[in-house]
Design a protein around this motif. Structure first.
Motif, PDB file in Angstrom:
ATOM      1  N   ASP B  75       0.844  -1.186   0.000  1.00  0.00           N
ATOM      2  CA  ASP B  75       0.000   0.000   0.000  1.00  0.00           C
ATOM      3  C   ASP B  75       0.888   1.249   0.000  1.00  0.00           C
ATOM      4  N   PRO B  76       0.817   2.043  -1.068  1.00  0.00           N
ATOM      5  CA  PRO B  76       1.710   3.220  -1.143  1.00  0.00           C
ATOM      6  C   PRO B  76       1.520   4.150   0.055  1.00  0.00           C
ATOM      7  N   LEU B  77       0.283   4.253   0.550  1.00  0.00           N
ATOM      8  CA  LEU B  77       0.023   5.147   1.674  1.00  0.00           C
ATOM      9  C   LEU B  77       0.670   4.609   2.960  1.00  0.00           C
ATOM     10  N   TRP B  78       0.660   3.280   3.126  1.00  0.00           N
ATOM     11  CA  TRP B  78       1.309   2.710   4.311  1.00  0.00           C
ATOM     12  C   TRP B  78       2.816   2.959   4.247  1.00  0.00           C
ATOM     13  N   LEU B  79       3.388   2.786   3.048  1.00  0.00           N
ATOM     14  CA  LEU B  79       4.827   3.018   2.899  1.00  0.00           C
ATOM     15  C   LEU B  79       5.164   4.479   3.175  1.00  0.00           C
ATOM     16  N   LYS B  80       4.270   5.353   2.737  1.00  0.00           N
ATOM     17  CA  LYS B  80       4.440   6.788   3.008  1.00  0.00           C
ATOM     18  C   LYS B  80       4.386   7.035   4.528  1.00  0.00           C
ATOM     19  N   ALA B  81       3.417   6.358   5.180  1.00  0.00           N
ATOM     20  CA  ALA B  81       3.281   6.512   6.630  1.00  0.00           C
ATOM     21  C   ALA B  81       4.524   5.985   7.347  1.00  0.00           C
ATOM     22  N   LEU B  82       5.073   4.895   6.835  1.00  0.00           N
ATOM     23  CA  LEU B  82       6.299   4.341   7.436  1.00  0.00           C
ATOM     24  C   LEU B  82       7.443   5.351   7.325  1.00  0.00           C
ATOM     25  N   MET B 240       7.825   6.794  17.753  1.00  0.00           N
ATOM     26  CA  MET B 240       7.436   5.800  16.753  1.00  0.00           C
ATOM     27  C   MET B 240       5.935   5.525  16.775  1.00  0.00           C
ATOM     28  N   ARG B 241       5.297   5.717  17.953  1.00  0.00           N
ATOM     29  CA  ARG B 241       3.861   5.444  17.995  1.00  0.00           C
ATOM     30  C   ARG B 241       3.043   6.736  17.970  1.00  0.00           C
ATOM     31  N   MET B 242       3.646   7.815  17.553  1.00  0.00           N
ATOM     32  CA  MET B 242       2.986   9.132  17.547  1.00  0.00           C
ATOM     33  C   MET B 242       1.586   9.074  16.945  1.00  0.00           C
ATOM     34  N   PHE B 243       0.625   9.538  17.722  1.00  0.00           N
ATOM     35  CA  PHE B 243      -0.748   9.622  17.208  1.00  0.00           C
ATOM     36  C   PHE B 243      -1.385  10.981  17.464  1.00  0.00           C
ATOM     37  N   ASP B 244      -1.523  11.349  18.755  1.00  0.00           N
ATOM     38  CA  ASP B 244      -2.394  12.471  19.112  1.00  0.00           C
ATOM     39  C   ASP B 244      -1.987  13.820  18.507  1.00  0.00           C
ATOM     40  N   LEU B 245      -0.712  14.156  18.605  1.00  0.00           N
ATOM     41  CA  LEU B 245      -0.278  15.461  18.107  1.00  0.00           C
ATOM     42  C   LEU B 245      -0.564  15.602  16.611  1.00  0.00           C
ATOM     43  N   VAL B 246      -0.188  14.567  15.863  1.00  0.00           N
ATOM     44  CA  VAL B 246      -0.388  14.588  14.414  1.00  0.00           C
ATOM     45  C   VAL B 246      -1.874  14.620  14.075  1.00  0.00           C
ATOM     46  N   TYR B 247      -2.640  13.782  14.761  1.00  0.00           N
ATOM     47  CA  TYR B 247      -4.071  13.669  14.475  1.00  0.00           C
ATOM     48  C   TYR B 247      -4.777  14.994  14.704  1.00  0.00           C
ATOM     49  N   VAL B 248      -4.437  15.682  15.791  1.00  0.00           N
ATOM     50  CA  VAL B 248      -5.130  16.935  16.092  1.00  0.00           C
ATOM     51  C   VAL B 248      -4.593  18.084  15.227  1.00  0.00           C
ATOM     52  N   MET B 249      -3.281  18.083  14.959  1.00  0.00           N
ATOM     53  CA  MET B 249      -2.727  19.211  14.204  1.00  0.00           C
ATOM     54  C   MET B 249      -3.062  19.150  12.728  1.00  0.00           C
ATOM     55  N   THR B 250      -2.943  17.964  12.125  1.00  0.00           N
ATOM     56  CA  THR B 250      -3.098  17.896  10.671  1.00  0.00           C
ATOM     57  C   THR B 250      -4.094  16.843  10.218  1.00  0.00           C
ATOM     58  N   GLY B 251      -4.807  16.204  11.135  1.00  0.00           N
ATOM     59  CA  GLY B 251      -5.803  15.223  10.734  1.00  0.00           C
ATOM     60  C   GLY B 251      -5.159  14.001  10.099  1.00  0.00           C
ATOM     61  N   THR B 252      -5.778  13.508   9.036  1.00  0.00           N
ATOM     62  CA  THR B 252      -5.249  12.293   8.423  1.00  0.00           C
ATOM     63  C   THR B 252      -4.656  12.573   7.036  1.00  0.00           C
ATOM     64  N   THR B 253      -4.084  13.755   6.861  1.00  0.00           N
ATOM     65  CA  THR B 253      -3.499  14.054   5.551  1.00  0.00           C
ATOM     66  C   THR B 253      -2.250  13.203   5.307  1.00  0.00           C
ATOM     67  N   ASP B 254      -2.021  12.905   4.029  1.00  0.00           N
ATOM     68  CA  ASP B 254      -0.892  12.047   3.657  1.00  0.00           C
ATOM     69  C   ASP B 254       0.445  12.597   4.142  1.00  0.00           C
ATOM     70  N   LEU B 259       2.221   5.812  11.196  1.00  0.00           N
ATOM     71  CA  LEU B 259       1.738   4.430  11.184  1.00  0.00           C
ATOM     72  C   LEU B 259       0.535   4.258  12.102  1.00  0.00           C
ATOM     73  N   SER B 260       0.538   4.941  13.256  1.00  0.00           N
ATOM     74  CA  SER B 260      -0.593   4.831  14.181  1.00  0.00           C
ATOM     75  C   SER B 260      -1.848   5.455  13.581  1.00  0.00           C
ATOM     76  N   VAL B 261      -1.689   6.614  12.953  1.00  0.00           N
ATOM     77  CA  VAL B 261      -2.842   7.280  12.347  1.00  0.00           C
ATOM     78  C   VAL B 261      -3.415   6.413  11.234  1.00  0.00           C
ATOM     79  N   PHE B 262      -2.533   5.840  10.422  1.00  0.00           N
ATOM     80  CA  PHE B 262      -2.961   4.963   9.328  1.00  0.00           C
ATOM     81  C   PHE B 262      -3.763   3.779   9.864  1.00  0.00           C
ATOM     82  N   ALA B 263      -3.189   3.091  10.870  1.00  0.00           N
ATOM     83  CA  ALA B 263      -3.832   1.883  11.391  1.00  0.00           C
ATOM     84  C   ALA B 263      -5.188   2.211  11.997  1.00  0.00           C
ATOM     85  N   ARG B 264      -5.258   3.306  12.765  1.00  0.00           N
ATOM     86  CA  ARG B 264      -6.527   3.633  13.393  1.00  0.00           C
ATOM     87  C   ARG B 264      -7.585   4.014  12.350  1.00  0.00           C
ATOM     88  N   ARG B 265      -7.149   4.713  11.303  1.00  0.00           N
ATOM     89  CA  ARG B 265      -8.129   5.104  10.295  1.00  0.00           C
ATOM     90  C   ARG B 265      -8.722   3.876   9.597  1.00  0.00           C
TER      91      ARG B 265
END
Lengths: 275, 307
Positions: B75-82, B240-254, B259-265
């Protein structure tokens, strides 16, 4: 600090540092006291002291409820993790038994788990226990990150207590239950305060589980509520409200941390450095 | 471990009795859910109905069908998330460590007002991540933000910058905020380590006229190295498990998806528990691999002592 040049450098470095650390909070405070079009003019000094944002946030029915939820969750997490942690710390810190070190190591490994890695499994556990969209589900799931460090820090402190105290009690015929509750618990006061504070903060701030395991407004915790304040679009966000809510939930926490800073630092470093 | 703990009959049995409730709890919230997540990754389970699913083997990870690769690993998006996650972790932890050491060295000097500065260090650490994310979102706002205003006044930029919307800047902005928020943690731990360094070490070096920078690298750094190694691994695992800061600041943009944001989405947003669990399991594997490599390289055991 004999040379004036060095002194000036020190003062300048400290000034820059303090501004860097405190400016975002300061800016949130001055924003929260502005209303209407004033909000959209960046000011570096407080220009208005309008409490309307605070009143509006506070009178929104769900906000006081959210704070009560967060207090209940964080309080429950503190009680449960200390309750489970003290006994475990006694076993790890004072008793030599087979498998002690591998087990302690395994518990530390749990703190390495990314929360997302247990998310779908936890959905199932919480659902099976009937705790979905329930604060109890949050308290239980938060054990994954509060228990490992609680056990770890309390074990480090427990190990350092002098052996003579224990000997005297045992000679008086105390069993381990009495030993833990009557002898060790009072001596662990500072360590308990430190771990309680760390667990409280961790639970108060948690976002991922709270976002995923609750659904209705009256089960939301503070971070989720603040993250979900939205307007029609990015530019219509009610920034005054967001900043007022942020300040309300942050200032008590900062006060707590500053009052207990010595213990807090002792707890953090005991977990990390002492081993 | 005390040298001679007195004996009580059945002491070891008591120990297990004390451990049992804690172990059962951790089993229920950590070990079992981890196992179930790994199991779900081999199924087509959905969030709407977690009870009915079919085993589909490794299809969620990688599958070849009709000339195309499918699955998380393709999945290109997963690789991007990695890639995003690795960049985020590497850059933010490096910056936090360097900045944290510098601030700790400053606070280790004796000067009036030191306790006030140290109290200020605790402030970003005490602010909930979601709140920091929102404060910084406001400051970084492209039209009304104070950061753009300041940079315009100083003449450093010619026009307002879209810090969070511009893909090339969004990651940098998130890292900036993470550094602000977590450097205090590094400062506290490094400062505690610095305070265990005997002052005679510095005195001796000063008498010999050794340059302070050399004193740091040859005396101080080796002495605080074990504590520093523990601090860095804590920060690294957290990043490595960053979720909250990214999720609140920029949502789920590519641009900033971790990786955490991807998996939860996948799991919650798209209700695809099978695919999301595969992504979660991969995150677990990546984090475990990094931990093992780090411990091997830093020759550190998890109790903070060097082997």
């Amino acid at each position: 600090m004999r040379r004036p040049l060095a002194l000036a450098g020190l003062v300048a470095a400290c000034a820059v540092l303090v501004v860097y650390l405190l400016f975002p909070l300061y800016y949130a405070v001055i924003t929260s006291l502005k209303e209407g079009s004033d909000l959209f003019r960046p000011d570096y000094w407080p220009t208005s002291f309008d409490p309307v944002n605070y009143l509006r946030v506070w009178h929104q029915q769900s906000f006081p409820r959210t704070i009560a939820n967060s207090l209940a969750v964080a309080g429950g997490v503190v009680v449960l993790s200390l309750g489970l942690g003290v006994g475990a710390a006694y076993a790890f810190g004072r008793v030599r038994f087979r498998g002690r070190r591998p087990l302690l190591f395994a518990i530390l490994t749990v703190s390495m788990f990314p929360q997302v890695a247990v998310l779908s499994g936890l959905f199932e556990v919480i659902g099976a226990l009937g705790l979905y969209d329930n604060l109890g589900g949050l308290i239980l799931s938060y054990m994954i990150f509060t228990l490992p460090f609680t056990v770890w820090v309390l074990t480090a402190f427990m190990r350092d207590l002098p052996v003579e105290i224990e000997e005297a009690a045992i000679l008086d015929g105390a069993n381990p239950l009495v030993l833990v509750t009557r002898i060790f618990l009072p001596l662990l006061g500072p360590a308990l305060a430190a771990t309680a504070l760390l667990a409280f903060i961790a639970a108060w701030n948690e976002f991922l589980f709270a976002l995923s395991f609750t659904l209705s407004d009256d089960q939301r915790t503070v971070p989720v509520a603040i993250a979900l304040i939205t307007g029609g679009s990015q530019h219509e966000l009610p920034w005054g409200n967001v900043m007022a809510a942020s300040v309300i939930v942050t200032l008590p926490l900062i006060a707590l941390v500053l009052v207990l800073q010595r213990r807090l630092v002792a707890g953090l470093t005991a977990g990390a450095v002492k081993g | 471990m005390p040298a001679a703990t007195p004996e009580i009959p059945g002491r070891v049995r008591w120990a297990w009795l004390f451990l049992a409730p804690m172990l059962v709890t951790l089993g229920a919230v950590a070990l079992w859910p981890l196992g179930r997540t790994m199991f779900f990754s081999l199924t087509n389970a959905t969030l709407i109905d977690l009870d009915h699913y079919r085993l589909i083997g490794l299809g969620n990870y990688l599958a070849f069908d009709d000339g195309l690769w499918f699955g998380v690993l393709a999945d290109p998006l997963w690789l991007k998330a990695l890639a995003n996650t690795l960049v985020f972790a590497a850059v933010s932890v490096t910056l936090e460590t360097v900045l944290g050491i510098l601030i700790a060295l400053l606070l280790n000097l004796r000067f009036p007002g030191r306790t006030l500065v140290r109290a200020a260090v605790l402030v970003p650490w005490a602010i909930p991540t979601v709140v920091s994310a929102r404060m910084w979102n406001w400051m970084l706002n492209d039209q009304f933000g104070v950061i753009n205003d300041l940079l315009l006044r100083l003449g450093l930029i010619a026009a307002p910058v879209a810090w969070l919307a511009e893909p090339s800047l969004a990651m940098a902005s998130v890292i900036l905020v993470d550094v602000w928020k977590t450097t205090p943690f590094v400062v506290l731990l490094v400062l505690a380590a610095l305070q265990t360094v005997p002052r005679d070490c510095y005195e001796a070096a000063r008498v010999d006229g050794v340059h302070p920078v050399r004193v740091f690298f040859q005396v101080t750094l080796p002495l605080i190295r074990p504590a520093l190694a523990v601090t860095v691994i804590f920060r690294l695992l957290d990043a490595m498990r960053m979720f909250d800061l990214v999720y609140v600041m920029t949502g789920t943009t590519d641009a900033t998806m971790t990786l955490s944001v991807f998996a939860r989405r996948e799991m919650v947003g798209f209700q695809d528990v099978g695919y999301g669990s595969a992504a979660s399991t991969m995150l677990f594997v990546v984090v475990a691999a990094i931990t093992v490599i780090y411990l091997a390289v830093s020759r550190l055991d998890l109790e903070g002592r060097r082997r």
